[in-house]
Design a protein around this motif. Structure first.
Motif, PDB file in Angstrom:
ATOM      1  N   UNK A  12      -9.887  -0.881   2.430  1.00 47.03           N
ATOM      2  CA  UNK A  12      -9.586  -1.561   1.164  1.00 47.03           C
ATOM      3  C   UNK A  12     -10.350  -0.953  -0.009  1.00 47.03           C
ATOM      4  N   UNK A  13     -10.929   0.249   0.178  1.00 45.37           N
ATOM      5  CA  UNK A  13     -11.576   0.931  -0.935  1.00 45.37           C
ATOM      6  C   UNK A  13     -10.562   1.508  -1.914  1.00 45.37           C
ATOM      7  N   UNK A  14      -9.314   1.618  -1.496  1.00 45.01           N
ATOM      8  CA  UNK A  14      -8.247   2.135  -2.344  1.00 45.01           C
ATOM      9  C   UNK A  14      -7.133   1.099  -2.358  1.00 45.01           C
ATOM     10  N   UNK A  15      -6.693   0.752  -3.536  1.00 48.01           N
ATOM     11  CA  UNK A  15      -5.599  -0.223  -3.655  1.00 48.01           C
ATOM     12  C   UNK A  15      -4.276   0.528  -3.544  1.00 48.01           C
ATOM     13  N   UNK A  16      -3.545   0.272  -2.487  1.00 47.82           N
ATOM     14  CA  UNK A  16      -2.270   0.944  -2.257  1.00 47.82           C
ATOM     15  C   UNK A  16      -1.257   0.541  -3.321  1.00 47.82           C
ATOM     16  N   UNK A  17      -0.406   1.488  -3.716  1.00 48.37           N
ATOM     17  CA  UNK A  17       0.627   1.203  -4.719  1.00 48.37           C
ATOM     18  C   UNK A  17       1.587   0.122  -4.252  1.00 48.37           C
ATOM     19  N   UNK A  18       1.707  -0.064  -2.943  1.00 53.11           N
ATOM     20  CA  UNK A  18       2.636  -1.057  -2.394  1.00 53.11           C
ATOM     21  C   UNK A  18       2.041  -2.463  -2.365  1.00 53.11           C
ATOM     22  N   UNK A  19       0.763  -2.595  -2.725  1.00 55.28           N
ATOM     23  CA  UNK A  19       0.120  -3.905  -2.726  1.00 55.28           C
ATOM     24  C   UNK A  19       0.699  -4.751  -3.857  1.00 55.28           C
ATOM     25  N   UNK A 107      -7.967  -8.012  -2.706  1.00 55.57           N
ATOM     26  CA  UNK A 107      -8.904  -7.210  -1.915  1.00 55.57           C
ATOM     27  C   UNK A 107      -9.981  -6.680  -2.848  1.00 55.57           C
ATOM     28  N   UNK A 108     -11.001  -6.078  -2.260  1.00 54.04           N
ATOM     29  CA  UNK A 108     -12.081  -5.530  -3.075  1.00 54.04           C
ATOM     30  C   UNK A 108     -11.556  -4.425  -3.995  1.00 54.04           C
ATOM     31  N   UNK A 109     -10.661  -3.593  -3.485  1.00 54.23           N
ATOM     32  CA  UNK A 109     -10.127  -2.480  -4.278  1.00 54.23           C
ATOM     33  C   UNK A 109      -9.103  -2.941  -5.312  1.00 54.23           C
ATOM     34  N   UNK A 110      -8.322  -3.942  -4.960  1.00 54.27           N
ATOM     35  CA  UNK A 110      -7.241  -4.387  -5.852  1.00 54.27           C
ATOM     36  C   UNK A 110      -7.684  -5.496  -6.797  1.00 54.27           C
ATOM     37  N   UNK A 111      -8.711  -6.214  -6.437  1.00 56.56           N
ATOM     38  CA  UNK A 111      -9.167  -7.303  -7.284  1.00 56.56           C
ATOM     39  C   UNK A 111      -8.314  -8.557  -7.117  1.00 56.56           C
TER      40      UNK A 111
END
Length: 159
Positions: A12-19, A107-111
């Motif tokens: 979850x360090x990177x927010x996926x574009x599909x999130x 998530x941590x990456x996406x906020x």
């Protein structure tokens, strides 16, 4: 050693574009004379209160409108035939959307993302432009008051 470098990273360090992020209000347009048929808007300009940017839709029957993340209301001008050289063909209706907001941790990456629920008693208020030109939106129906995703239509408008 390579393992030690990557062990500090979590997926979850990177927010996926599909999130899924904060959803927009989804509006479908229908033919007033035959409400079962979708109808394309022609040069529909949508302007949020206090904004100078016009969101332009043309030749589509479905639009997506962002709601204000900082307030429980959003005001928009819906301008049919926006930019037409003949002012007689331009018609502006104003919609105020009333809702509650719920911030949800993704998530941590996406906020966080914000989910909205349209008011049960008065989800919207429709008024005419400052210079009255008649309402072009003839019927507005809330189909889904919970705005949790962009997979379903929240509002239908017949014109």
């Amino acid at each position: 050693m390579v393992t030690a470098i990557f062990s500090g990273c979590e997926k979850d360090d990177i927010c996926a574009e599909t999130t899924p992020t904060t959803p927009r209000l989804i509006i479908d347009f229908y033919d007033f004379t035959n409400p079962t048929l979708t109808k394309n808007v022609t040069n529909l300009g949508v302007i949020g209160e206090g904004l100078d940017t016009v969101i332009l839709f043309n030749g589509v029957s479905k639009v997506q409108i962002p709601l204000d993340l900082t307030k429980d209301i959003s005001n928009y001008q819906f301008i049919l035939n926006y930019g037409n050289s003949n002012a007689a063909f331009i018609n502006t209706d104003i919609l105020q959307f009333d809702y509650t907001r719920n911030n949800v941790f993704v998530s941590r990456a996406c906020g966080y993302k914000t989910l909205f629920t349209l008011s049960e008693t008065s989800p919207f208020t429709q008024t005419d432009a400052t210079t009255p030109d008649g309402l072009w939106m003839k019927n507005i129906t809330v189909l889904q008051s919970n705005i949790n995703n962009e997979d379903e239509t929240h509002l239908s408008i017949s014109f």
